[in-house]
Design a protein around this motif. Structure first.
Motif, PDB file in Angstrom:
ATOM      1  N   CYS A   1      -3.804   2.059   0.060  1.00  0.00           N
ATOM      2  CA  CYS A   1      -2.804   2.703  -0.795  1.00  0.00           C
ATOM      3  C   CYS A   1      -3.038   4.229  -0.856  1.00  0.00           C
ATOM      4  O   CYS A   1      -3.961   4.741  -0.246  1.00  0.00           O
TER       5      CYS A   1
ATOM      6  N   ARG B   1      -0.307   3.702  -5.805  1.00  0.00           N
ATOM      7  CA  ARG B   1      -1.236   4.842  -5.831  1.00  0.00           C
ATOM      8  C   ARG B   1      -2.261   4.651  -6.937  1.00  0.00           C
ATOM      9  O   ARG B   1      -1.952   4.128  -8.012  1.00  0.00           O
TER      10      ARG B   1
ATOM     11  N   PRO C   1       0.806  -1.230   0.000  1.00  0.00           N
ATOM     12  CA  PRO C   1       0.000   0.000   0.000  1.00  0.00           C
ATOM     13  C   PRO C   1       0.837   1.277   0.000  1.00  0.00           C
ATOM     14  O   PRO C   1       0.472   2.253  -0.647  1.00  0.00           O
TER      15      PRO C   1
END
Length: 138
Positions: free
Chosen positions: A129, A23, A19
């Protein structure tokens, strides 16, 4: 060539993505390249799975993202390296098949690697994330 799900080996999503190094991006940002150490990843989701997501996702049930390449992805990217400056990996997708996800690595030479990964791990990655499109601008 895509085989039967029962023939696909089990994998661990955490071996490839974390995470902190992943992105999401909006569809509007797809024309922009990722960073030099990033690789593009697409998640194809079923509506049932989206109930597990804690962020705003596309109604098209597709989530786009960039992963910062860890040691394993770097090795995969140069393992079949040719004279191209782009590396061996062409595309990474993660497809919701109901009870499991199929993580698919497509190489520039036309070959593929597939692994079954846990929906829990996919939900954990996507929920924890970085979501730059959700950051407030002041």
């Amino acid at each position: 060539m895509v085989g039967l799900i029962k023939d696909i080996p089990q994998g661990n999503l955490k071996d490839y993505f974390s995470p902190a190094a992943f992105r999401t991006v909006d569809e509007d940002a797809l024309g922009n390249p990722g960073g030099i150490t990033e690789i593009f990843v697409v998640f194809y989701l079923h509506e049932k799975f989206t109930k597990r997501l804690t962020f705003a996702y596309s109604s098209a049930l597709v989530t786009y993202g960039f992963a910062r390449m860890n040691d394993r992805l770097i090795e995969m990217n140069k393992d079949r390296y040719n004279t191209s400056t782009k590396g061996a990996l062409e595309k990474i997708t993660c497809n919701d098949s109901g009870e499991v996800f199929i993580l698919n690595f497509e190489y520039r030479d036309g070959s593929e690697e597939q692994y079954l990964v846990s929906p829990d791990d996919v939900a954990d990655l996507l929920n924890k994330c970085i979501h730059p499109n959700l950051v407030a601008t002041w």
